[in-house]
Every structure is written in structure tokens, then in C-alpha cells.
Write a protein that holds these residues in place. Structure first.
Motif: not given
Lengths: 315, 315
Positions: A248, A279, A281-284, B158, B160, B163
Motif C-alpha cells: 500500500n 489486507y 488496497f482494492p486497486q492492488i 497500480h 496506489a 496509500e
């Protein structure tokens, strides 16, 4: 195989042996050898012994012209790349290793931290081939890390880039780390951390095992031992959380896991990937890969050579 | 003041207003204005209204030639810098904002995430002036981050990168984050997280406050309220641990704290620095600085302009 001359030497300095690889600019290895690590007198003979070994094994042979040397060292390297700031196993402090070797042999040297070297090695010749953004994690006695962004090592402003073994874990335990802090990631996620967790769990239930080691814990868990499974699940949860936090932050596409514990293969990697996917982030999520390192002991030599080649625009 | 022409526009798109700054290449601001954010019809009128406002305020005036436009957006930007992948507050998904504005105005555009823009802004004109490696943290309703390494934003594979609000915190609590995960850093370390912690603590002891807000918690703690002090200490411990873990990973020299909570100043920053120093790796301890952001609402516009200048080698 290629027809280029074999003209690079990769060196991996460890606590017990120093490994040398003679290779060409494409990473094809011509010859490998090693010498014992002479830690007497605060490791002061090591630079000279490295030079002598290169002289004997390579330079005295007219067939070889050496363009450059890459050296992976078990400790942080100054931001200018000249000095080993500290290598506890070798008893080195502020050793100007690059200059010592360059002056002795008249050949250019690239110095880097061994985890960083392994990260570059896996990118050049191993599990991360073709990737330019990756996290290399070594799970051994301790936990080490190397971060590559856009093909370059993140060495950091204080030579502490990728020191992920010292990410603090929020815990009610009080595990003292070698660095002086408490509850660093490596006090949980290393082989030592894992066996400590197992020992605590066994004490809790009043059991004991004749021998307690990381491979034994993996093996007992596979055989269905619920205590070993519980300890391993917690181990993976802590590690997965920490690695997800790193993704993240730096958002790389590839995570490579090396070190002794990676021998567990899918028994470790599959649940670890699932934990990380929970765990991150959604984009990853589901958009990164987690792989076992491929090069084992060779990663450092490859990566040190790669570092030399890229610093000198030879690759 | 300089004699160069004012020829850049920095734009910060927020959920309630869109702020414009006309400035020169040295960051000297000539004119500022704003328009309300028109979120009707999935924010589809916003690009056109931005262009019209630039036309009216600047381009219709013969004194101004505009070389480039930088735009900070509250959401992730595609790795090629052309598309807003998502901006929840504006109801945007996959909006090709760069092309829309460039085609309409015939002026080059740099797009970037607002936290990343603020990081660059603080580096160029604010609290991190002269630094090339920094972490910008915004502590507001949520927790955002922007990472600058060697003067460049780490946008990630991505989109991110930085983040950090979604770094998982190891906790027995079960705080649902807007991203869908549990116990993300921002569920603890934002204004919302802080007030939730205070509410829980008050419930625990059977007390209640007529009004519960982050500034109130800081103010009660300062006045000596032990419950507020306890909640704040825990808040700082969680945040300090997370930021220390980030420093152990990316090893930057400067941390800048912005967002609403940074208004607490030293009451937040002093104990936060102490917490980070307790948790960072020895090489980093006492060798980084933690500062309050200086630019507040201007950071995004400055940073977006800086991004345009550096992408186009104009700075």
C-alpha cells in the motif's frame, strides 16, 4: 550461451564464506569459487584476501579481462556507495571497501547491501525477470528486504531503505529485536520468530517437542498438528499484514520471497498471498504476484554485477 | 518577485470547490479564484466548467499566455497520467481528464492525485523545500499520503503508491474502512478514527460529552483530561508505529504532516516525533525531521504546477 567475453566478477560476502562468480555481461557464469571468511582481527584481512583470490583465480590467467566487480555485503552501504557503514558479522565499521579493492586491483567496484543485491539479482536473472518494480523479502534467521523501483534500488537517505525486518508490529508481546527495539517484524516473521512462537504455544498448553525448528513446524502443520497450524496461521497473518502495508506504500507489482523459510514453498506462499490479498488496497488486490526466489545463493553475485553494469551504463 | 510572465495554472479539484491559481514558473501567484464543484450528472460538467473558467478568467485577457496546467484530483490517476481512475466524491470513473482539457484548450495538462500534488507542492514551495525524499501525510477525515523519492512522485504500479491510510493496523478491534477492509490506519489515525476512539473510551467509563470532535479532544487533553490524554496517546502510538514502519521501508529524510489534525501543531507533532524515534531503525533515529505542512489549501495547486514543469523539463 553467448560469445561475449567473461568479464565481470560478482562477490557475495557472508559470515562464513565469500563466494565469487566470474560471468559475462549477460549473466552466463564461467567459473565459481569461494574462500572462507577470515573474521580475525575485525575482518581486516578480508579486502586483501578478496583481491588475492581474484588475482590467483582470474587475473593471472591471460584469457580473462575483468571490466568490473560487484560486491554484496551483509550490512548498510553509505549513500555514495563507497563505504560499508557496518557489517556486524564481519566486525566492520566504516570500511571504505570500494576504494580498497579499486586501488588494489585497478578495476571498478560496485558495493551494495546483500538484500539489495539479491533483489537486483532476482530481477536480472531470477524470479522477477522482466519486472522493474519489486520487493524482495528474505525470511531466514532474520527478515531482510530489498526494494527496486523503476529498475533502481531504493537505498534510502540513511542507507536503511528496505529494512522491512524492523517494521514495528503492534503486539502485546515484548520481543526484543537485535536492533534494540521491541516487536520488530523479524522477531515474529523470521525462523527465530517462528520457533519462539511455537515454543510459547507449546508452553501454554504444557507440551514440548524434542527438537524445535522452523522446518519441523511446517512439517507438523502439514501433518495436521493443530498447534503448529495455529502458530503458522498467526505467523502468516502477521507477515501478510506487514507486506500488505508495504504494498500500500510502494505499490510494486512483484514480491519475491527468499531465505531459508521460502523452502516451504506453496505451504507458505499460498496462504501468504491470500493474507496479503485480504489486507491490500482494492486497486492492488489480485494484481500483484508473490513468487519464491529462484537464485538462492547466486542472487547476491548476480545482483552486484547487475548494479555495476547499470551504474556504468554497460547493460 | 520576479519578472517572468505568469504562465502556469494550478488547479485543485475538491468535493465542494475547484480552486485555481495563476502563477509563474517560480511559484509566484498572480491571481486566485474558485468555482463551486458541480457534482450533478456524475460530475460530467466539471471538465467543461474548468475550461470555461480558465477562458473567462485568463485566456480572454491578452496579457496572459499559459504554458501549462497542473491538476490535483481527489482520486488515483492512471499510470500513464491521462485518466482519473476513480474520484468517489465526484462520481468519476475512468475519466480521461487530461485529454478533455488539452483538446478543449490546446494547453498541456499534468494530472495527479491530490495527496501526491500536495507532497510536491510542499517540496517546491513549502515545509520540505530543498528536500528530494519525503513523505507527505494528510490527517483529515481520512489519512492520505504522497511519497517523493529523488524528486519524483511514487505513483506505483497500480496508482496506489502512498496509500498509507490503508496500511493494516494489527488490532483486536473491528473498524470497517471505506475501502472495504478492516482496521486500516485511517480508521484509527484520522479525525474520524480519533473521535471514534474517544467515543469508545467515554462509553467504556459511562461518560459522554455534548460535542465530540477532534479539536475538542486535543483541547481537553491539553486541559488535563486523563481520558482524552489516554486516547490521544494511543492515537499517536498507532500513527507513530505506522509512520516508523514506512520510514524503515522507504527511508526518506523528511515527513510533512498536513490535513485538519495538523492544526494541533506541536501538541501532535512533538509526541509523534518521539513515538517515531522509538520505533524507527537505529540508522534513522533522530536523523529525520517531522514538520507541519505550510501551504494548506495551496499545496495541491503548487504541486500540480510543479509536476507539469518537471514533466516538461521547464523547471
Amino acid at each position: 550461451m553467448t560469445n561475449t567475453v567473461n568479464n565481470m566478477i560478482g562477490i557475495d560476502i557472508g559470515g562464513t564464506s565469500i563466494k565469487f562468480s566470474l560471468m559475462d555481461k549477460n549473466g552466463a557464469i564461467e567459473k565459481k569459487w569461494s574462500i572462507p571468511t577470515n573474521i580475525s582481527e575485525k575482518g581486516m584481512f578480508i579486502p586483501k584476501e578478496i583481491c588475492e583470490s581474484i588475482q590467483t583465480q582470474v587475473l593471472n590467467n591471460e584469457a580473462y579481462m575483468i571490466d568490473g566487480i560487484g560486491i554484496g555485503v551483509p550490512g548498510p552501504i553509505s549513500t555514495d556507495g563507497r563505504v560499508v557503514l557496518q557489517a556486524v558479522n564481519l566486525d566492520w565499521y566504516d570500511l571504505p571497501l570500494k576504494d580498497l579493492i579499486e586501488n588494489e586491483l585497478g578495476i571498478g567496484v560496485a558495493l551494495l547491501n546483500d538484500a539489495n543485491a539479491a533483489a537486483l539479482g532476482e530481477m536480472w536473472q531470477g524470479a522477477a525477470r522482466g519486472k522493474e518494480n519489486l520487493l524482495f523479502v528474505t525470511l531466514g534467521t532474520g527478515v531482510g528486504g530489498g526494494i527496486v523501483l523503476n529498475g533502481q534500488i531504493l537505498n534510502g537517505c540513511h542507507s536503511a531503505g528496505g529494512e522491512i525486518g524492523h517494521i514495528p508490529v503492534r503486539s502485546t508481546e515484548n520481543r526484543l529485536c537485535g536492533c534494540g527495539a521491541r516487536n520488530c517484524l523479524e522477531t515474529f516473521s523470521s525462523a527465530n520468530g517462528l520457533t519462539l512462537s511455537m515454543r510459547k504455544k507449546l508452553e501454554e498448553v504444557g507440551e514440548s517437542w524434542a527438537s524445535l525448528s522452523a522446518p519441523r513446524i511446517f512439517s507438523e502443520a502439514e501433518k495436521g498438528n493443530p498447534l503448529a497450524q495455529e502458530v503458522l496461521a498467526e505467523f502468516i497473518d502477521i507477515l501478510g499484514q506487514a507486506l500488505a502495508g508495504i504494498l500500500n506504500t510502494i505499490d510494486v507489482e512483484q514480491v519475491i520471497v527468499g531465505g531459508g523459510l521460502s523452502a516451504a514453498g506453496d505451504q507458505l506462499l499460498k496462504p501468504l498471498k491470500a493474507s496479503m490479498d485480504r489486507y491490500v488496497f482494492p486497486q492492488i488486490k489480485h494484481h500483484f504476484s508473490l513468487k519464491k526466489a529462484q537464485l538462492e545463493n547466486e542472487a547476491g553475485s548476480y545482483g552486484a554485477v547487475y548494479a555495476y553494469l547499470s551504474m556504468n551504463d554497460l547493460n
